[in-house]
Motif scaffolding. Sequence first.
Motif, PDB file in Angstrom:
ATOM      1  N   ARG A  38       0.844  -1.199   0.000  1.00  0.00           N
ATOM      2  CA  ARG A  38       0.000   0.000   0.000  1.00  0.00           C
ATOM      3  C   ARG A  38       0.883   1.255   0.000  1.00  0.00           C
ATOM      4  O   ARG A  38       0.666   2.186  -0.771  1.00  0.00           O
ATOM      5  CB  ARG A  38      -0.917   0.003   1.232  1.00  0.00           C
ATOM      6  CG  ARG A  38      -2.378  -0.178   0.896  1.00  0.00           C
ATOM      7  CD  ARG A  38      -3.213  -0.095   2.150  1.00  0.00           C
ATOM      8  NE  ARG A  38      -2.997  -1.258   3.024  1.00  0.00           N
ATOM      9  CZ  ARG A  38      -3.888  -2.236   3.186  1.00  0.00           C
ATOM     10  NH1 ARG A  38      -5.028  -2.196   2.544  1.00  0.00           N
ATOM     11  NH2 ARG A  38      -3.647  -3.244   3.992  1.00  0.00           N
ATOM     12  N   ASP A  39       1.894   1.238   0.883  1.00  0.00           N
ATOM     13  CA  ASP A  39       2.804   2.382   0.936  1.00  0.00           C
ATOM     14  C   ASP A  39       3.449   2.617  -0.424  1.00  0.00           C
ATOM     15  O   ASP A  39       3.490   3.738  -0.923  1.00  0.00           O
ATOM     16  CB  ASP A  39       3.903   2.130   1.977  1.00  0.00           C
ATOM     17  CG  ASP A  39       3.365   2.161   3.390  1.00  0.00           C
ATOM     18  OD1 ASP A  39       2.251   2.684   3.579  1.00  0.00           O
ATOM     19  OD2 ASP A  39       4.055   1.656   4.294  1.00  0.00           O
ATOM     20  N   LEU A  40       3.947   1.527  -1.003  1.00  0.00           N
ATOM     21  CA  LEU A  40       4.640   1.657  -2.278  1.00  0.00           C
ATOM     22  C   LEU A  40       3.700   2.206  -3.344  1.00  0.00           C
ATOM     23  O   LEU A  40       4.080   3.066  -4.139  1.00  0.00           O
ATOM     24  CB  LEU A  40       5.208   0.301  -2.715  1.00  0.00           C
ATOM     25  CG  LEU A  40       6.316  -0.277  -1.831  1.00  0.00           C
ATOM     26  CD1 LEU A  40       6.779  -1.627  -2.367  1.00  0.00           C
ATOM     27  CD2 LEU A  40       7.484   0.678  -1.714  1.00  0.00           C
ATOM     28  N   HIS A  48       7.075   9.462  -6.260  1.00  0.00           N
ATOM     29  CA  HIS A  48       8.350   9.375  -5.537  1.00  0.00           C
ATOM     30  C   HIS A  48       9.150   8.134  -5.886  1.00  0.00           C
ATOM     31  O   HIS A  48      10.332   8.031  -5.540  1.00  0.00           O
ATOM     32  CB  HIS A  48       8.116   9.431  -4.023  1.00  0.00           C
ATOM     33  CG  HIS A  48       7.625  10.759  -3.547  1.00  0.00           C
ATOM     34  ND1 HIS A  48       6.410  10.938  -2.946  1.00  0.00           N
ATOM     35  CD2 HIS A  48       8.177  11.992  -3.633  1.00  0.00           C
ATOM     36  CE1 HIS A  48       6.240  12.217  -2.661  1.00  0.00           C
ATOM     37  NE2 HIS A  48       7.299  12.882  -3.069  1.00  0.00           N
ATOM     38  N   LEU A  49       8.517   7.162  -6.482  1.00  0.00           N
ATOM     39  CA  LEU A  49       9.240   5.961  -6.874  1.00  0.00           C
ATOM     40  C   LEU A  49       8.500   5.274  -8.008  1.00  0.00           C
ATOM     41  O   LEU A  49       7.391   5.659  -8.379  1.00  0.00           O
ATOM     42  CB  LEU A  49       9.417   4.999  -5.686  1.00  0.00           C
ATOM     43  CG  LEU A  49       8.177   4.599  -4.866  1.00  0.00           C
ATOM     44  CD1 LEU A  49       7.348   3.548  -5.559  1.00  0.00           C
ATOM     45  CD2 LEU A  49       8.621   4.086  -3.504  1.00  0.00           C
ATOM     46  N   GLY A  54       7.767  -7.095  -7.295  1.00  0.00           N
ATOM     47  CA  GLY A  54       8.682  -7.496  -6.232  1.00  0.00           C
ATOM     48  C   GLY A  54       9.141  -6.360  -5.345  1.00  0.00           C
ATOM     49  O   GLY A  54       9.668  -6.592  -4.274  1.00  0.00           O
ATOM     50  N   GLY A  55       8.934  -5.133  -5.781  1.00  0.00           N
ATOM     51  CA  GLY A  55       9.387  -4.024  -4.958  1.00  0.00           C
ATOM     52  C   GLY A  55       9.254  -2.713  -5.693  1.00  0.00           C
ATOM     53  O   GLY A  55       8.219  -2.440  -6.278  1.00  0.00           O
ATOM     54  N   ALA A  56      10.288  -1.893  -5.660  1.00  0.00           N
ATOM     55  CA  ALA A  56      10.222  -0.592  -6.316  1.00  0.00           C
ATOM     56  C   ALA A  56      11.620  -0.123  -6.667  1.00  0.00           C
ATOM     57  O   ALA A  56      12.601  -0.538  -6.055  1.00  0.00           O
ATOM     58  CB  ALA A  56       9.534   0.434  -5.408  1.00  0.00           C
TER      59      ALA A  56
END
Lengths: 251, 251
Positions: A38-40, A48-49, A54-56
Motif C-alpha cells: 500500500r505504501d509503495l 516518488h518511486l 517485487g518491490g520498487a
Amino acid sequence: MLTTQRKQVILSRLHRDGQVVAKALSEEFGLSEDTIRRDLRELAAEGHLQRVHGGALPASPATGDFVQRQAINPADKSSIARRAAWMVQPGQVVILDGGTTCVCVARELPLSLAATVVTHSPSVAVELMNHPHIEVILIGGRLFKHSMVSVGAATIQAIADIRADFYFMGVTGVHADAGLSTGDLEEALVKRAFAARAAEVVVLASREKINAASPFVIGPATMATTVVVERDTPASATNDLAALGIGIVRT
Amino acid sequence: MLTTQRKQVILSRLHRDGQVVAKALSEEFGLSEDTIRRDLRELAAEGHLQRVHGGALPASPATGDFVQRQAINPADKSSIARRAAWMVQPGQVVILDGGTTCVCVARELPLSLAATVVTHSPSVAVELMNHPHIEVILIGGRLFKHSMVSVGAATIQAIADIRADFYFMGVTGVHADAGLSTGDLEEALVKRAFAARAAEVVVLASREKINAASPFVIGPATMATTVVVERDTPASATNDLAALGIGIVRT
DNA sequence: GCGTATCGTGCAGTTGCGTGCAATGTCAAT
DNA sequence: ATTGACATTGCACGCAACTGCACGATACGC
C-alpha cells in the motif's frame, strides 16, 4: 512508528540502495506485505518511486544506475564542470567530490595540469587515469553504491589527514536558510568533513539544486565560499545566497 | 534481484560489450536460459535490442567502438578469472587485487552473489557497481597510475583493519625459488600486506607469469595457498610449485 | 546431410499483486 | 462516557506475473 515516518524510511532506503524489495521491508518493519505494498503504491502515485514486480525502483531521471545518470544532461553539467575546472591552478591540492558533476570536472581538467586531486570516488579516480601530471589520493571506506563514493568512519578518518586549497562539493540542495543538503546522512557527514579541510569550498549547483532542500544537512549555506551556477540562472534565485556573502560564479 | 533491474543490466551489458550471450547471462544471473530468452524477447519487442541466434545485439546500428570490442575477447584472462570467481561462496569476504585480471574476476562474479569485496583498485570498484548484493570496501592511498591501484603508507594502514577469506593476487612472476614478484616496490609491499590478512592466498597466473621473476619480491612462493593457471599449462611448468605444497588449479 | 545447440510454446508451481472486508485504534463532537 | 467518522492494519480470495521444465521445431557448424 508512524506511517509517514515509514514512508520516509522507504524512500531513504530506495535512495541508498537503488532498490527496495517489498518482502524485505515487511520483515524489517514487522508489518504485513500488504501494508508495504500500500505504501509503495501511494508513493508511486505521488511520483516518488517507480513500482515494479517485487518491490520498487527510484523514480524517473535518477535511476539507480549511476552510468545512466551520467548520461543525463551532459551539456548542462559540463558547463558548470568546465567553469570549476578553470579555477584550479598548477600545484594546488583540490578535493573532488563524488557524483556525476564532479566526474565531469575531472574530465574537464587540462591534460597538462600538474596538481593533486583528493577524491573518495573511484569513478573520479578512473577518469583521471589519463592525466599524466595529476597525483591522485584515493580516500577509502565502505562504498555507497548509489553515489559510488566511499563513506563511513574509515573515510572520515582518512580525510583528517588532508589539507586542500579547494573542495568542489556536489549537493542536491542549496538554500539560504536550509543550508547545504543531500539525500544521504553518511554522504552529508563526509561532505562536512571535506569542507573542514579545504581553504575554499566551491559548491556546484545545477539549476534544479538552487533553493532546494534535501533530508540531510551538510551545514549552513555560509559553509560555501563560492557557488557555481549556470549562466542563465536568474539573479532572483541567487540574491539570498549573495546576501550571505557567498560568491556567485556564473558559467 | 528484481526482474526490471535484470533487464536494465542486460541492456547495460549490451551497451558495454556490443553483444550479449543468452547462456552466459543465465549463468551470471543464476537463472534458467528460458527466463533470459524471455527477457531478450520482451526487450526486442520493445525495440531495445535486436534478437539473434545465441543472444542479442544492440538495436541501433552503432556497434560498440574498438575499445569495447577489444574487451570482449580477453578469453585468456577471463578463463582464469571465471575459475577464480567460482571459488567465492556467499557471505565471504574476499580481497581483489588491482590489474586487468582482477577486473575480470569482478566482472565474472555472479550478480546474485552476496559477499564483501575489499579492493585498492578503483577500476574494480567501478566494475562492481552493478552487483547489487556485493558490499565494496575501498582501500585508499596514493594512486599509482600505471596499475591504477592505491599504494603507500595509508594503504598499508587501512589493510591492517581487514581480515578476509580469500586474497586474489595478481603478479608478474611466480617461481618456486624466486617466489612471487612484481614490477613495483610499493605494489609488492601492498600485496604482501594483503596476503598477511587473508586465510587463503590465490595467485592468478596466466601462462607467461609462470616460472618468471620480476624485480621486486612479494614473498616466498609458499605465501600462495593456490595458483590458478590455464587448462593447457604443462605439468612440467607447475611441478616445482606443487612440490612446495601449493595447490594448482587448472581452468 | 547430420548432430548439436538454440529457440519457441505450452504447462504447472510459486510468488507477488489488488480488492474487499473486518478488527482495532484515534479523535472529536455530543 | 458514548458515539460516529476516519485512518491504519491484517486477512482472504481471485488474478497476474515470474520461473523452470518438457517437447517439438529451427538454425548453425561440420
